[in-house]
Design an enzyme around this catalytic site. Sequence first.
Site, PDB file in Angstrom:
ATOM      1  N   ASP A  81       0.838  -1.200   0.000  1.00  0.00           N
ATOM      2  CA  ASP A  81       0.000   0.000   0.000  1.00  0.00           C
ATOM      3  C   ASP A  81       0.877   1.257   0.000  1.00  0.00           C
ATOM      4  O   ASP A  81       1.823   1.366   0.793  1.00  0.00           O
ATOM      5  CB  ASP A  81      -0.891  -0.031   1.256  1.00  0.00           C
ATOM      6  N   HIS A  82       0.553   2.195  -0.875  1.00  0.00           N
ATOM      7  CA  HIS A  82       1.302   3.470  -0.974  1.00  0.00           C
ATOM      8  C   HIS A  82       2.803   3.250  -1.122  1.00  0.00           C
ATOM      9  O   HIS A  82       3.608   3.902  -0.437  1.00  0.00           O
ATOM     10  CB  HIS A  82       1.017   4.381   0.229  1.00  0.00           C
ATOM     11  N   GLY A 204     -11.113   4.984   3.527  1.00  0.00           N
ATOM     12  CA  GLY A 204     -12.468   4.446   3.696  1.00  0.00           C
ATOM     13  C   GLY A 204     -13.040   4.619   5.102  1.00  0.00           C
ATOM     14  O   GLY A 204     -14.266   4.652   5.272  1.00  0.00           O
ATOM     15  N   ASN A 224     -10.299   0.944   0.764  1.00  0.00           N
ATOM     16  CA  ASN A 224      -9.259   0.755   1.787  1.00  0.00           C
ATOM     17  C   ASN A 224      -9.735   1.168   3.174  1.00  0.00           C
ATOM     18  O   ASN A 224     -10.310   2.254   3.339  1.00  0.00           O
ATOM     19  CB  ASN A 224      -8.039   1.623   1.458  1.00  0.00           C
TER      20      ASN A 224
HETATM   21  P1  13P Z   1      -8.080   5.151   6.398  1.00  0.00           P
HETATM   22  O1  13P Z   1      -6.980   4.936   7.393  1.00  0.00           O
HETATM   23  O2  13P Z   1      -8.599   6.552   6.414  1.00  0.00           O
HETATM   24  O3  13P Z   1      -9.138   4.125   6.474  1.00  0.00           O
HETATM   25  O4  13P Z   1      -7.393   4.990   4.934  1.00  0.00           O
HETATM   26  C1  13P Z   1      -6.830   3.750   4.595  1.00  0.00           C
HETATM   27  C2  13P Z   1      -6.114   3.818   3.321  1.00  0.00           C
HETATM   28  O5  13P Z   1      -6.484   4.501   2.385  1.00  0.00           O
HETATM   29  C3  13P Z   1      -4.915   2.986   3.178  1.00  0.00           C
HETATM   30  O6  13P Z   1      -4.239   3.237   2.004  1.00  0.00           O
HETATM   31 ZN    ZN Z   2      -4.442   5.163   1.197  1.00  0.00          ZN
END
Ligand code: 13P
Ligand code: ZN
Length: 275
Positions: A81-82, A204, A224
Amino acid sequence: MLVSLSEILEPAGAEGYAVPAFNVYNMETVMGVAQAAKKLRSPVIFQVYSRLFEQGKGDYLAPVILEAVKGLSVPAVFHLDHGSGQDTVVRALRCGASGIMIDASLKPLKENMEETRKIVELCRAAGVPVEGELGHIGSTRDETASEFTRVDEAVQFVEETKVDALAVMIGTAHGKYKKAPQLNLQRAGEISRAVKKPLVLHGGSGVPDEQVKGAIAQGVAKVNFGTDLCCAFLEGIKKTAEGTIAIDLFMNEPIAAVKEFAMEKIRLLGADGHA
Ligand code: 13P
Ligand code: ZN
């Protein structure tokens, strides 16, 4: 059953549900998510923040995720992720990731496209699909939010980078919202129809249910959840009986809390029964 990011997102888009992507941090969060997916027969994405790979924690977490996935009969993805750059991407691939996100969204469009395309080429060689980000999805702590993702730029971005999924800025942010966000669902629909790729909704946690459902109707195929999963886990710890010392027993409540949280989100996204 480990599948690739594209394999899990394709049926979601076609059948009108979204796959939940839960940020996991340790064995217990992985276990809670796995139990929820198994119980509700839902496809699921276990995702790990780039930071954990940068700090060496991803190396410990990856085998835990792969073990959980092995024990599941539902399709599951292990996703970075990211992703912050090539080094982290290579590390995640070496650890067995079946989905990669590269986030160069703070860079100008041209540089974002160049970096993303390079990562797509690298991951193609490993047979792993890539999620890119266009339009920066920031933090709820930011003073000002970035502009919404533009349709024309999204088309150009997807054509030039060949990403398999696209994270878009349509009004969400990472963290706890001070007030409920107002998503630009119309923009999501326009981008989805123009790029014909699954869209990803970041941030999310705390998005009102109706807006999450609206986003799915407009082409979002992956949602997410990070912050609220952490909160569920921490609430579970608070519920643990005082005096519990054995760490495996101490962790039972948090695992159950993560499972409950994940089940709620699986149902919200309509992913239950799709595996
Ligand atoms: P939140 O922590 O706001 O649910 O976002 C999660 C997210 O986008 C992980 O990449
Ligand atoms: Zn994110």
